[in-house]
Each structure stands twice: as structure tokens, then as C-alpha cells.
Motif scaffolding. Structure first.
Motif, short mmCIF file in Angstrom:
data_model
loop_
_atom_site.label_atom_id
_atom_site.label_comp_id
_atom_site.label_asym_id
_atom_site.label_seq_id
_atom_site.Cartn_x
_atom_site.Cartn_y
_atom_site.Cartn_z
N LEU A 160 0.24 29.68 38.41
CA LEU A 160 1.12 29.66 39.58
C LEU A 160 1.99 28.41 39.59
CD1 LEU A 160 -1.38 30.89 42.31
CD2 LEU A 160 0.53 32.16 41.34
N ARG A 161 1.41 27.30 39.20
CA ARG A 161 2.19 26.05 39.15
C ARG A 161 3.30 26.15 38.11
NH1 ARG A 161 -0.79 21.54 36.03
NH2 ARG A 161 -0.21 23.10 34.45
N ASP A 162 2.95 26.68 36.93
CA ASP A 162 3.94 26.79 35.87
C ASP A 162 5.08 27.74 36.28
OD1 ASP A 162 2.41 25.08 34.39
OD2 ASP A 162 1.52 26.65 33.12
N GLN A 163 4.73 28.83 36.97
CA GLN A 163 5.77 29.76 37.41
C GLN A 163 6.66 29.12 38.46
OE1 GLN A 163 3.14 33.19 38.29
NE2 GLN A 163 4.46 34.36 36.93
N ARG A 164 6.06 28.37 39.38
CA ARG A 164 6.87 27.73 40.43
C ARG A 164 7.87 26.77 39.83
NH1 ARG A 164 6.15 23.01 43.16
NH2 ARG A 164 4.02 22.77 42.37
N LEU A 165 7.46 26.10 38.74
CA LEU A 165 8.35 25.13 38.09
C LEU A 165 9.25 25.77 37.03
CD1 LEU A 165 5.77 22.22 37.63
CD2 LEU A 165 7.48 22.49 39.44
N GLY A 166 8.91 27.00 36.62
CA GLY A 166 9.65 27.65 35.55
C GLY A 166 11.04 28.08 35.95
N LYS A 167 11.95 28.03 35.02
CA LYS A 167 13.34 28.44 35.27
C LYS A 167 13.81 29.35 34.12
CE LYS A 167 14.11 25.95 39.03
NZ LYS A 167 12.69 25.56 39.24
N PRO A 168 13.23 30.54 34.00
CA PRO A 168 13.63 31.42 32.89
C PRO A 168 15.08 31.87 33.02
CG PRO A 168 12.32 32.63 34.48
CD PRO A 168 12.26 31.19 34.90
N THR A 169 15.71 32.05 31.89
CA THR A 169 17.06 32.61 31.84
C THR A 169 16.99 33.92 31.07
OG1 THR A 169 17.50 31.35 29.81
CG2 THR A 169 18.19 30.36 31.92
N VAL A 170 17.99 34.75 31.25
CA VAL A 170 17.98 36.07 30.60
C VAL A 170 18.17 35.89 29.10
CG1 VAL A 170 19.05 38.34 30.50
CG2 VAL A 170 18.92 37.12 32.68
N VAL A 171 17.24 36.44 28.32
CA VAL A 171 17.27 36.27 26.88
C VAL A 171 18.31 37.18 26.22
CG1 VAL A 171 15.91 36.51 24.77
CG2 VAL A 171 14.86 35.54 26.82
N THR A 172 18.36 38.44 26.64
CA THR A 172 19.29 39.40 26.04
C THR A 172 20.69 39.19 26.60
OG1 THR A 172 17.49 41.00 25.83
CG2 THR A 172 19.74 41.85 25.64
N LYS A 173 21.66 38.99 25.74
CA LYS A 173 23.02 38.69 26.19
C LYS A 173 23.80 39.93 26.61
CE LYS A 173 22.28 34.38 25.37
NZ LYS A 173 22.02 33.48 26.53
#
Length: 366
Positions: free
Chosen positions: A34-47
Motif C-alpha cells: 500500500l505504501r509503495d502504491q501510494r508513492l508510485g507514479k506509473p506512466t502508460v507503457v504502450t505509446k
């Protein structure tokens, strides 16, 4: 004598702090995740999703609608918005935003589905027959019910929508999953999972006799209903893992397809906002809550994953482990029970899935 017990008590306390609490948290509260997700900032991989077809259930929801916009911004050819509610508003928003950016608008289809009934799910399956290809299926539809109610099919509504109807839709869509000519990867079908499975697990004991699904469905208001969302998602995760295992076995009748689950993390949305009034749920949500846009991004990455993600849980850019109770022998046995009981219910009420179940059974026997 008192002096003798003092170091014993101290040692016991140290043991509890060193081993007991971490074990308890691993079982019921995955705080690191949960901590890692709260801090995570994923971006869209497929362009780009140029030429592809994407279907999203729950497309009127906080995650589904945002995921739809992500696909639309990346040149998807056909976007199918599925929800119990009319998604024309989402369609109009997408078209307006793309128009302002002078971007090409995808072919957006709006389909409504009644997930309280198996017949409603069958209607969705019939509509899918008209599709030439189906590259990505993202099953975000779900409900959070604070009071026990039953569906017309006789199941508690959380189990009906979040588990049984979602499982049925996946089976009905499976034969139509086919990559478009420009898509080099196998089509992907993604279920949505949640950390709520962990605290719900201690209410998911398997009865020695009778139906496991009916045991969980015949619950009462209070603690059991409070955990019903997590329990329904645990059943779905069991089903998803078993379906992935069976589809991955070589055999005729089913194209190569990637089946996985994606954990978007938690966020305050219209679905979860009622928890604002409850102290413990609010504290837990606040510990891991993040922007719904980030959650939607994680789901888009999950349903865009490569074949290596088959049978796995996707979380932001990485994979996550299955809950500990599912990895034990008792969890594997429960998974088989869930699969067989679900098969019995669906084959009885939706005979058209019987040939698919028979084919999956033959594949598992190879």
C-alpha cells in the motif's frame, strides 16, 4: 518466582514484536504494498493502440472512465464502453476532449449490461460476436454493498456482480479475444483485484460440507457484509488464476491469450466515499489512497501487458505476489472448489458455456 517470569515475558514480547506482528501484517494488511502504491507514479507503457479494439466494463466508474480516456488519447480504433449505466456521457467527454486537441476520434460503442442477472451478461456476449477483433478486455465493473441484498439469481449482490457475473463475462468473451492485424502481442483479458482481499481472508474459511459459494453468499449484515467486497474479489482471484492455468495449456479451440489480474491501488471514488464516515476504513484508505488517474494508469498497463504476465498480478510496473492464504495447500484446494462450484452454477443457468468448460477441463487433463 516473579523475577523468573519477568525475562520470560520479555522474551515473549520480543518474539511477538519480531515475528508475530510481521506475520500478522503479511496475512491481513500488506502495508508495504500500500505504501509503495501510494508513492508510485506509473506512466502508460504502450505509446499507441492504433488499430486495436478495447472493451471496458464499469466504464462509467472512476477507474473505467479514466482508462477509456487513456486508450482514446493513444489512437485506439474501437472503444467499447460497458456499464449498467448509460455511458454516452463518457463518450461525449472523450469526443469533446479529442476534438479540442484535433485528434482522431475512435469508434466508440456504448453497451449497457445488467450484471445482476446471467441473462444480462449473455446479452453482452452476443454483442461481442460482431467484433472483428478484441485486443484488450478490462473488467473493472464492481459494487460495494454495505447491506446484504440478493440478486434475482439468488446470490448476495457483491458475489453476483464482482464474482459470478464477471467470471461469466470473461468466459463469454474468451472465444472472441483476437489480436488486430497491427497488434504483435496476444490479446489480454484483465480482472481487477484489491488489497481488500487480505483483511477479508480471515472470514473465508471453507466449510467441511455444503457449498462454499453459498456459505459466503448466505452471510449476515455486520462484519461479514463489511468484508463481502474483499471476499467476492478473493473468489474472483481464485477463478482468474485457475482460468489462466487452464488456458495456458496447449490445445485446440482457444487462441493464445494473456489472462492476468491488476491491482490499481486504492483511491477515494464514488464507490469508496461512504467509508469516509467510518474511522478504521477511512484510516486504511488514507494510508494508501492515491489519485484515481494513477489507478487507471496502472490498470491500463495491466491490460496491455506482454505474454510474460500471464497468470500474474500486475501492480504499477511490476508483478505482485498472491495473498499468503491462496499459496498454501488449503488455498489451492479452495481454488479448485471455487472453480467447480462456479462451473456447476453457470452450466446450469447458462448452458452455452458448457462446451467451453468441457474444453478447459480436457486441457487441464493433458
Amino acid at each position: 518466582m516473579a523475577n523468573y517470569w519477568l525475562p520470560v515475558a520479555g522474551a515473549a514480547l520480543i518474539a511477538i514484536l519480531t515475528f508475530g506482528i510481521p506475520l500478522f501484517l503479511a496475512e491481513y494488511f500488506p502495508w508495504r504494498s500500500l505504501r509503495d502504491q501510494r508513492l508510485g507514479k506509473p506512466t502508460v507503457v504502450t505509446k499507441s493502440y492504433e488499430g486495436r479494439t478495447v472493451l471496458i466494463t464499469g466504464a462509467n466508474g472512476a477507474f473505467g472512465s479514466r482508462a477509456a480516456k487513456i486508450f482514446a488519447l493513444r489512437d485506439v480504433k474501437t472503444l467499447i464502453l460497458v456499464d449498467v449505466m448509460d455511458c454516452r456521457g463518457v463518450k461525449e467527454q472523450i469526443e469533446a476532449e479529442l476534438g479540442e486537441m484535433n485528434k482522431t476520434k475512435p469508434n466508440i460503442l456504448v453497451w449497457q449490461v445488467d450484471m445482476m442477472t446471467f441473462a444480462g451478461c449473455q446479452e453482452l456476449g452476443k454483442k461481442a460476436r460482431e467484433l472483428e477483433s478484441l485486443d484488450h478486455v478490462l473488467l473493472t465493473a464492481g459494487i460495494l454493498s454495505f447491506h446484504r441484498r440478493e440478486s434475482p439469481e439468488g446470490w448476495e449482490t457483491s458475489l453476483q456482480v464482482n464474482f459470478l457475473s464477471t467470471a461469466l463475462i470473461s468466459l463469454l468473451l474468451l472465444p472472441f479475444l483476437k489480436s488486430s492485424p497491427g497488434n504483435p502481442s496476444p490479446p489480454v483479458l484483465t480482472f481487477v483485484t484489491t488489497f481488500g482481499i487480505y483483511p477479508s481472508s480471515f472470514t473465508m474459511s471453507v466449510p467441511k460440507h455444503g457449498s462454499y459459494l453459498k456459505h459466503l453468499s448466505n452471510n449476515k449484515d455486520g462484519m461479514e457484509q463489511a468484508h463481502q467486497y474483499g471476499r467476492s474479489k478473493a473468489l474472483l482471484l481464485y477463478f482468474a488464476r485457475e482460468l489462466a492455468a487452464r488456458v495456458s495449456i496447449p490445445g485446440d479451440g482457444i487462441r493464445k491469450v494473456t489472462i492476468n489480474s491488476a491491482d490499481p491501488g486504492s483511491a477515494w471514488t464514488p464507490l469508496t466515499n461512504p467509508n469516509q464516515a467510518k474511522l478504521i476504513p477511512r484510516l486504511i484508505m488514507n494510508f494508501g489512497a492515491r489519485d484515481p488517474q494513477i489507478c487507471a494508469t496502472a490498470l491500463v498497463n495491466g491490460v496491455s501487458a506482454s505474454a510474460e504476465a500471464h497468470g500474474k498480478i500486475m501492480q504499477d510496473f511490476d508483478t505482485a505476489t498472491y495473498p499468503p492464504f491462496m499459496e498454501r495447500k488449503s488455498g489451492r484446494m479452495a481454488q479448485q472448489r471455487v472453480w467447480e462450484e462456479t462451473r456447476s452454477e453457470l452450466e446450469t443457468k447458462v448452458p452455452e458455456v458448457k462446451p467451453l468448460y468441457e474444453m478447459l477441463a480436457r486441457k487441464s487433463a493433458l
